[in-house]
Design a protein around this motif. Structure first.
Motif, short mmCIF file in Angstrom:
data_model
loop_
_atom_site.label_atom_id
_atom_site.label_comp_id
_atom_site.label_asym_id
_atom_site.label_seq_id
_atom_site.Cartn_x
_atom_site.Cartn_y
_atom_site.Cartn_z
N GLN A 275 -15.83 6.74 3.30
CA GLN A 275 -15.26 6.32 2.01
C GLN A 275 -14.22 7.33 1.53
O GLN A 275 -13.13 6.95 1.10
CB GLN A 275 -16.34 6.14 0.96
N GLN A 276 -14.54 8.63 1.61
CA GLN A 276 -13.57 9.65 1.22
C GLN A 276 -12.33 9.58 2.11
O GLN A 276 -11.21 9.70 1.63
CB GLN A 276 -14.18 11.05 1.31
N GLY B 106 -11.15 6.96 3.64
CA GLY B 106 -10.39 5.78 3.24
C GLY B 106 -9.63 6.01 1.95
O GLY B 106 -8.45 5.63 1.83
N GLU B 107 -10.27 6.64 0.96
CA GLU B 107 -9.61 6.90 -0.32
C GLU B 107 -8.37 7.78 -0.15
O GLU B 107 -7.31 7.45 -0.65
CB GLU B 107 -10.58 7.60 -1.30
N ALA C 209 -6.71 8.52 2.63
CA ALA C 209 -5.72 7.91 3.51
C ALA C 209 -4.89 6.89 2.73
O ALA C 209 -3.66 6.82 2.88
CB ALA C 209 -6.39 7.25 4.70
N HIS C 210 -5.54 6.11 1.89
CA HIS C 210 -4.84 5.12 1.06
C HIS C 210 -3.87 5.81 0.09
O HIS C 210 -2.71 5.43 -0.03
CB HIS C 210 -5.86 4.28 0.29
N GLN C 211 -4.34 6.85 -0.57
CA GLN C 211 -3.51 7.58 -1.55
C GLN C 211 -2.30 8.23 -0.87
O GLN C 211 -1.19 8.17 -1.38
CB GLN C 211 -4.34 8.65 -2.27
N GLY D 291 -0.98 7.36 2.00
CA GLY D 291 -0.12 6.27 2.49
C GLY D 291 0.79 5.74 1.40
O GLY D 291 1.96 5.45 1.64
N ASN D 292 0.25 5.61 0.19
CA ASN D 292 1.07 5.15 -0.94
C ASN D 292 2.20 6.13 -1.25
O ASN D 292 3.24 5.75 -1.76
CB ASN D 292 0.21 4.97 -2.20
N ARG D 293 2.00 7.38 -0.92
CA ARG D 293 3.02 8.42 -1.17
C ARG D 293 3.94 8.61 0.04
O ARG D 293 4.82 9.45 0.02
CB ARG D 293 2.35 9.75 -1.52
N HIS D 294 3.66 7.88 1.11
CA HIS D 294 4.45 7.94 2.36
C HIS D 294 4.46 9.34 2.95
O HIS D 294 5.47 9.79 3.48
CB HIS D 294 5.87 7.43 2.13
#
Length: 148
Positions: free
Chosen positions: A87-88, A90-91, A93-95, A97-100
């Motif tokens: 879960q950590q 994923g969190e 990695a998502h954040q 990724g949003n910042r490229h």
């Protein structure tokens, strides 16, 4: 001297020349196919690679029976992220990724170049990390993006 191809990598060489000159490079310079560098002995070298490849730590630019010229990558200022759960992972990695932000992975660690905003985010999400100087195996590749 102009180098047009990499001979090999010192890590895979059984027989090494008795003398090794080093070209110290920042990791982002590994992405450049054309550049001018200077060895630790003051020898200026032009690099103009014919093949489409990135340079790597330990790449041999020149070798004869007496001398080798080898690339040595300098340490980067990085954040090593050590999530304790999927879960950590994923969190974060998502954040990121949003910042490229480009990331690299080594075993159970995610590596990113140091950024104080990423450090603050990791503290807010309570995800274990450490800031360190560390040699990375390849350059962080920035990926272009648009919202067309």
């Amino acid at each position: 001297m102009i180098i047009e191809k990499v001979i090999g990598n010192i890590a895979a060489m059984e027989k090494k020349a008795p003398h090794i000159e080093r070209v110290y490079m920042e990791s982002d310079a590994l992405l450049k196919r054309i550049q001018r560098v200077t060895t630790d002995h003051g020898k200026e070298i032009g690099i103009r690679l014919k093949e489409n490849r990135e340079l790597l730590d330990g790449d041999i630019l020149y070798m004869d029976e007496r001398n080798m010229i080898v690339i040595q990558v300098l340490e980067d200022d990085i954040i090593t992220i050590c999530p304790t759960s999927i879960q950590q992972m994923g969190e974060i990695a998502h954040q990121l990724g949003n910042r490229h932000l480009p990331a690299q992975f080594e075993e159970n660690e995610m590596l990113v170049q140091y950024d104080y905003l990423v450090e603050e985010l990791l503290q807010q999400l309570d995800i274990p990390y450490k800031r360190e100087k560390r040699k990375v195996k390849q350059a962080f590749r920035h990926i272009g993006h648009s919202h067309d």
